[in-house]
Structure formats: C-alpha cells, structure tokens
Design a protein around this motif. Structure first.
Motif, PDB file in Angstrom:
ATOM      1  N   LEU A   1      -4.875  82.838 -80.927  1.00 54.17           N
ATOM      2  CA  LEU A   1      -3.490  82.405 -81.161  1.00 54.17           C
ATOM      3  C   LEU A   1      -3.402  80.955 -81.614  1.00 54.17           C
ATOM      4  O   LEU A   1      -2.425  80.271 -81.296  1.00 54.17           O
ATOM      5  N   ASN A   2      -4.405  80.485 -82.355  1.00 55.29           N
ATOM      6  CA  ASN A   2      -4.284  79.128 -82.865  1.00 55.29           C
ATOM      7  C   ASN A   2      -3.091  78.992 -83.795  1.00 55.29           C
ATOM      8  O   ASN A   2      -2.479  77.930 -83.892  1.00 55.29           O
ATOM      9  N   THR A   3      -2.750  80.091 -84.478  1.00 53.86           N
ATOM     10  CA  THR A   3      -1.509  80.157 -85.250  1.00 53.86           C
ATOM     11  C   THR A   3      -0.870  81.511 -84.970  1.00 53.86           C
ATOM     12  O   THR A   3      -1.567  82.481 -84.647  1.00 53.86           O
ATOM     13  N   PRO A   4       0.443  81.614 -85.107  1.00 57.07           N
ATOM     14  CA  PRO A   4       1.082  82.913 -84.906  1.00 57.07           C
ATOM     15  C   PRO A   4       0.563  83.967 -85.876  1.00 57.07           C
ATOM     16  O   PRO A   4       0.397  85.132 -85.510  1.00 57.07           O
ATOM     17  N   GLN A   5       0.267  83.577 -87.107  1.00 60.05           N
ATOM     18  CA  GLN A   5      -0.147  84.544 -88.120  1.00 60.05           C
ATOM     19  C   GLN A   5      -1.487  85.177 -87.785  1.00 60.05           C
ATOM     20  O   GLN A   5      -1.663  86.388 -87.914  1.00 60.05           O
ATOM     21  N   GLU A   6      -2.463  84.362 -87.331  1.00 61.68           N
ATOM     22  CA  GLU A   6      -3.746  84.967 -86.987  1.00 61.68           C
ATOM     23  C   GLU A   6      -3.596  85.891 -85.790  1.00 61.68           C
ATOM     24  O   GLU A   6      -4.263  86.927 -85.699  1.00 61.68           O
ATOM     25  N   GLY A   7      -2.705  85.545 -84.877  1.00 60.85           N
ATOM     26  CA  GLY A   7      -2.445  86.426 -83.754  1.00 60.85           C
ATOM     27  C   GLY A   7      -1.874  87.757 -84.197  1.00 60.85           C
ATOM     28  O   GLY A   7      -2.282  88.824 -83.716  1.00 60.85           O
ATOM     29  N   ILE A   8      -0.923  87.721 -85.117  1.00 57.46           N
ATOM     30  CA  ILE A   8      -0.307  88.952 -85.613  1.00 57.46           C
ATOM     31  C   ILE A   8      -1.337  89.814 -86.334  1.00 57.46           C
ATOM     32  O   ILE A   8      -1.408  91.036 -86.140  1.00 57.46           O
ATOM     33  N   GLU A   9      -2.175  89.189 -87.146  1.00 55.55           N
ATOM     34  CA  GLU A   9      -3.178  89.944 -87.899  1.00 55.55           C
ATOM     35  C   GLU A   9      -4.153  90.655 -86.975  1.00 55.55           C
ATOM     36  O   GLU A   9      -4.475  91.839 -87.164  1.00 55.55           O
ATOM     37  N   GLU A  10      -4.650  89.951 -85.981  1.00 49.39           N
ATOM     38  CA  GLU A  10      -5.631  90.568 -85.085  1.00 49.39           C
ATOM     39  C   GLU A  10      -4.969  91.556 -84.127  1.00 49.39           C
ATOM     40  O   GLU A  10      -5.578  92.538 -83.712  1.00 49.39           O
ATOM     41  N   LEU A  11      -3.710  91.301 -83.763  1.00 53.82           N
ATOM     42  CA  LEU A  11      -2.979  92.251 -82.929  1.00 53.82           C
ATOM     43  C   LEU A  11      -2.813  93.578 -83.662  1.00 53.82           C
ATOM     44  O   LEU A  11      -3.058  94.656 -83.097  1.00 53.82           O
ATOM     45  N   GLU A  12      -2.397  93.521 -84.907  1.00 53.48           N
ATOM     46  CA  GLU A  12      -2.195  94.753 -85.667  1.00 53.48           C
ATOM     47  C   GLU A  12      -3.510  95.496 -85.887  1.00 53.48           C
ATOM     48  O   GLU A  12      -3.558  96.725 -85.799  1.00 53.48           O
ATOM     49  N   PHE A  13      -4.583  94.779 -86.151  1.00 50.78           N
ATOM     50  CA  PHE A  13      -5.872  95.434 -86.329  1.00 50.78           C
ATOM     51  C   PHE A  13      -6.318  96.098 -85.032  1.00 50.78           C
ATOM     52  O   PHE A  13      -6.792  97.241 -85.026  1.00 50.78           O
ATOM     53  N   ALA A  14      -6.172  95.382 -83.919  1.00 53.88           N
ATOM     54  CA  ALA A  14      -6.619  95.918 -82.629  1.00 53.88           C
ATOM     55  C   ALA A  14      -5.831  97.156 -82.234  1.00 53.88           C
ATOM     56  O   ALA A  14      -6.410  98.135 -81.736  1.00 53.88           O
ATOM     57  N   VAL A  15      -4.516  97.130 -82.449  1.00 52.68           N
ATOM     58  CA  VAL A  15      -3.676  98.233 -82.000  1.00 52.68           C
ATOM     59  C   VAL A  15      -3.654  99.374 -83.017  1.00 52.68           C
ATOM     60  O   VAL A  15      -3.890 100.534 -82.680  1.00 52.68           O
ATOM     61  N   LYS A  16      -3.384  99.045 -84.284  1.00 54.19           N
ATOM     62  CA  LYS A  16      -3.193 100.087 -85.284  1.00 54.19           C
ATOM     63  C   LYS A  16      -4.500 100.686 -85.778  1.00 54.19           C
ATOM     64  O   LYS A  16      -4.590 101.885 -86.042  1.00 54.19           O
ATOM     65  N   THR A  17      -5.540  99.853 -85.914  1.00 52.45           N
ATOM     66  CA  THR A  17      -6.806 100.347 -86.443  1.00 52.45           C
ATOM     67  C   THR A  17      -7.753 100.804 -85.350  1.00 52.45           C
ATOM     68  O   THR A  17      -8.372 101.874 -85.452  1.00 52.45           O
ATOM     69  N   LEU A  18      -7.858 100.016 -84.287  1.00 53.30           N
ATOM     70  CA  LEU A  18      -8.820 100.330 -83.222  1.00 53.30           C
ATOM     71  C   LEU A  18      -8.236 101.176 -82.107  1.00 53.30           C
ATOM     72  O   LEU A  18      -8.977 101.764 -81.322  1.00 53.30           O
ATOM     73  N   GLY A  19      -6.908 101.220 -81.992  1.00 50.69           N
ATOM     74  CA  GLY A  19      -6.282 102.009 -80.940  1.00 50.69           C
ATOM     75  C   GLY A  19      -6.305 101.371 -79.573  1.00 50.69           C
ATOM     76  O   GLY A  19      -6.070 102.045 -78.565  1.00 50.69           O
TER      77      GLY A  19
END
Length: 508
Positions: free
Chosen positions: A170-188
């Motif tokens: 979460l160094n920036t909101p954008q990197e947090g959003i990107e990794e959140l979406e990958f973790a949830v949507k792609t990895l489940g």
C-alpha cells in the motif's frame, strides 16, 4: 514401504472441542514457506533479480544496519550503542517441537492435525506474506504477486478448512488496488493482510538531504503514513475497492523501532505491547480520518495486539469527546474568561503572589494560565476546533458505530486481558468489543499447537470470561467479521455445513 510417523490422536484442545455445540474459527495461524518451492514462483515472476530481492526483503524485515553495513549480530556492543542499532527479533519460530515445525510447513500435515488443534477452520498467515512490503518500488508488486500466487496454489486443495491471506502493498493506493484485484479476481484469495502504515521521507528534510547523497539521514528522518489521516495520498479508492470486492482486511502491524521501543540490547523490551501500539495508530487514523464513516461496510481485524487496547481506546474516545467535542471545547476558549472576575479574585486572594505589584488586566489571563499555556500566534478557528469532524462524531453512539463495529481485535489464547472486551460495566454504552480468537500458532509464543484452544477454555474455568464470552471469542465474532465483509465467505466450507441454524452466530 513408507512408515507413517506416530502423531498425537488426542489433545486437551480436542477434548474441549468435543464439548462445544458450535464451530471454532482460528483467525491467525502462521505457516512457513518451503523456500525452494516459493522461489520457483518468484523466479517465474521476475527471474534471479526478484529472488535476490525476496531474500534481501526477508532478511532485512526487522534488521537494522550500521553505516558500515553490519547488522546487530556483527556489531560489538559499542558499535550497537554508537549506531543505536535495534535489537531485532530472534529465534522466533518453533524448532524443538519438530512435529509442529513440519506441520507449519507442510499443508497436508496441518490439514490432518487440525482436529488436534481444535479448530474447524483457520485463516493462514504465511510468514513471508508479512515481509516484502518494505521492498523497493521496482520489486514490491511482483514479489507480492509471486508470493500470493504460490500460497493460492499450495493451499487450494484445503480450501474447505484452510485459507491463506493475500499480502497487499500500500505504498500508493493504485498499487494496492492492482494487487487486490489480482489476488481476489485471478487467484481467488478472499482475505488480505496489509501493513498498518508506510514510512515516508519528511519532505523538508529530504529536500535538504537527498537520499542518494545522505542515506543515513533518509533512514532516520521519516514519518509513518497510516493512510487514514494526514496522508499525501487519497486512499479512499482502495477502501472502496475492498468493500466492492467484499474482502476482510487484516493487519499484523507492530511498532518495534518506534520511540520507546529502541533498545539496542533487549528484544523483549522492544516487543511487549508493540502490536497493540502499532495497530492503535492505524485504527485511530481510520477513525479520525473518517474512513470508517465513509465506508461503514469495511471490516478490519487488528491481530496479535490483544483486545484490551480496543476497549480502552473506545473508552478514551468517549471520554475525550465528552470533554472536547465542538461545543464542549468552548470551556477552554480564552475568549470566554471573565477578566473582571479574575482581577477581582486576584485582588481579594492574590496578595501573597503579587507582593503589592499592580495586576495588569491586559496580561492577567496569560499570566494565570502559566508558562506552559502561552498563547499561539493565533487561536484555532472553525473546523480547526473539532478533532472529531472528519469522523462525523456527534454523539457517543456514533463512536460506537465507527470504532466498535468495524474493528475486530485478535486475542491470543492465553491472554487474560481479553476479559476487558466483554466487560459491559466498563465499556461505554454497555458495549462488548469484538475480540476474535487468534491462536498465533507458528510463532514462539505457542510451543505446542494443541494447547491454545484449551488455554482459552482455562480462562472460562478460572472465571476470567464466561462460557458465552468464549463462544463469542472463538466462533460468533470471527464468523461475523468474515461474513459482514462477505456474506458468502464460508460458502463451500466446513463452517457452512455446520452453521445451519443462524441463531448460532448470535451474541458477541
């Protein structure tokens, strides 16, 4: 022919579990990563350079070094004092109990031994998830992505009883959003862990002493951004995405190295209370920054710090609001002082202090307040008067809604102070704090994974908490935490099969 090693078939915790009429949810189990397998994933995402970054990140998570590049164990006592090198954690994993060491590393073994632990469902915090948040900008996101992918694959087979968290930078909101979406949507993955703050350079000092030219200054001249208040970034898009995806947020955020936790010789001095202090700063930032007001569906678990601090901060918030809300603060406004009355009282009672000197009404208020209360260059005005403005607090009930409801507090098994969470006589408005059972197995404070549930039941037998409190601790509160963020959190799991009567989750 393979010979199965003998293992325990029963335990004190299994005996406790057999007496319960409800499931047990463990919100904090720490597991180890088998390094060669993890590094295969890291290699895939970034080659040998990313593997090197992983090793550096894990090795430097708590380590501090001198200007000469030597860590604490390479320095003499004199060097540690000279550089004020923090005594970092050491021997933090179970080793003598080799069966448990293997259990935390081998998914098949942990799944097999869950009954001995006494849990029906456990949230897993791979230790390596907690480390790479401090990695450089170049490596931070790919490291998180590789580590999360590894854990999603390794634990997928046991999703009905075990689920790992995703580490989110979460160094920036954008990197947090990107990794959140990958973790949830792609990895489940369906639970995330974040650091409760990010260290940033102090701009005025960084301008004068650039990091490239003055690395030692940059290392020490920094502040912590807790996302919710005084941040240079707007983190609302990240919180909005968390709520949109229905993800419970967790943190293991400590404060070792902060002022008062900077011993150069004693790890325990730095350790005791540090998770509570770190999480308190993060939670207060979300509260005072209005995050819990703007996102009432947000659910955050603050782990390893105990639940008693959640109770006392709630109480202090209420106490301070009653004395320093937007209206009550006028009790301390110098403009409301009656100078004529003050002068008359000085004339009648102040002879020994004034020693015959005339009292100057123009400076009497200032002189009466004392040196420690000399006036500012100007008085605060308007919204500056209301520290509770962003949080939207207009009543004690608002504090309960925005502190008690969104936050859940991880209480370890042998923590007697958990009683504070259930003390409705002390907590304002007769409120219980959301304490959740967090065994913390996998760390040094749990030398035997079969003991924590029994240790928590010991608190019932000792009269520290009631049987109903125990039920809230190990089941009702954890269940509410995950399902309030995501009603389908337990779909397809052993918990869903065991919770057919929704009345089971009431209480707490």
């Amino acid at each position: 022919m393979t010979t199965r090693l003998p293992r325990l078939k029963s335990s004190r915790s299994a005996a406790v579990k057999a007496r319960l009429d409800h499931p047990v949810i463990d919100t904090d189990v720490h597991v180890n990563d088998y390094t060669p397998a993890l590094e295969d994933y890291v290699q895939h995402y970034g080659g040998s350079a990313l593997v090197d970054a992983l090793r550096k990140s894990l090795g430097g998570r708590f380590a501090t070094r001198s200007a000469a590049g030597k860590d604490w164990y390479q320095q003499t006592p004199e060097e540690r004092q000279h550089h004020r090198t923090l005594r970092a954690p050491w021997w933090a994993r179970v080793t003598r109990n080799t069966l448990d060491l293997a259990t935390y590393t081998l998914p098949e073994l942990l799944a097999e031994r869950l009954a001995e632990q006494g849990a029906d469902y456990s949230i897993l915090f791979p230790n390596d998830v907690l480390a790479p948040a401090a990695a450089s900008d170049e490596f931070r996101q790919p490291l998180h992505r590789a580590i999360n992918h590894f854990h999603a694959d390794v634990w997928k087979k046991h999703a009905h009883r075990l689920t790992p968290v995703a580490g989110i930078p979460l160094n920036t909101p954008q990197e947090g959003i990107e990794e959140l979406e990958f973790a949830v949507k792609t990895l489940g993955l369906k639970v995330i862990n974040i650091a409760g703050g990010v260290r940033r350079p102090i701009p005025s000092i960084a301008e004068k002493y650039p990091k490239a030219e003055h690395p030692d200054v940059a290392r020490h001249a920094s502040y912590t951004d807790f996302y919710g208040i005084d941040s240079p970034h707007d983190y609302d898009p990240f919180w909005a995405k968390v709520v949109e995806l229905g993800v419970p947020v967790t943190t293991h955020y400590g404060s070792q190295g902060w002022t008062g936790r900077q011993s150069t010789s004693n790890y325990m001095f730095n350790h005791i209370g540090h998770f509570a202090d770190g999480s308190q700063a993060f939670a207060k930032a979300l509260f005072f920054g209005g995050v819990t007001r703007r996102f009432p569906q947000l659910r955050v678990a603050l782990l390893e710090g105990g639940a008693d601090w959640g109770s006392h901060v709630y109480t202090h918030l209420v106490d301070r609001f009653e004395k320093r809300n937007r209206h009550a603060i006028q009790n301390y406004n110098p403009a409301h002082a009656d100078i004529e009355l003050l002068a008359a009282l000085f004339e009648e009672y102040g002879g020994e202090l004034t020693k015959g000197r005339p009292v100057d009404k123009a400076t009497l208020l200032r002189d009466s307040l004392g040196v420690s209360a000399l006036p500012h260059s100007r008085d605060p005005v308007g919204d500056e008067l209301d520290d509770f403005l962003a949080a939207g607090i207009q009543s004690v009930e608002d504090i309960r809604e925005r502190w008690v409801k969104p936050f859940y507090f991880g209480a370890e098994a042998d923590d007697r102070t958990v009683a504070a969470a259930f003390n409705t006589k002390v907590n304002p408005l007769g409120t219980q704090i959301n304490a959740i059972w967090s065994s913390d197995i996998g760390h040094w404070d749990v030398p035997d994974l079969t003991e924590p549930l029994a240790e928590s039941w010991d608190l019932v037998e000792q009269g520290v908490i009631s049987a109903e409190d125990f039920r809230s601790l190990v089941f009702s509160n954890p269940y509410r935490f995950y399902t309030e963020a995501n009603p389908d959190f337990f779909r397809g799991t052993d918990i869903a099969a065991k919770v057919s009567d929704q009345s089971q989750v009431q209480g707490g």
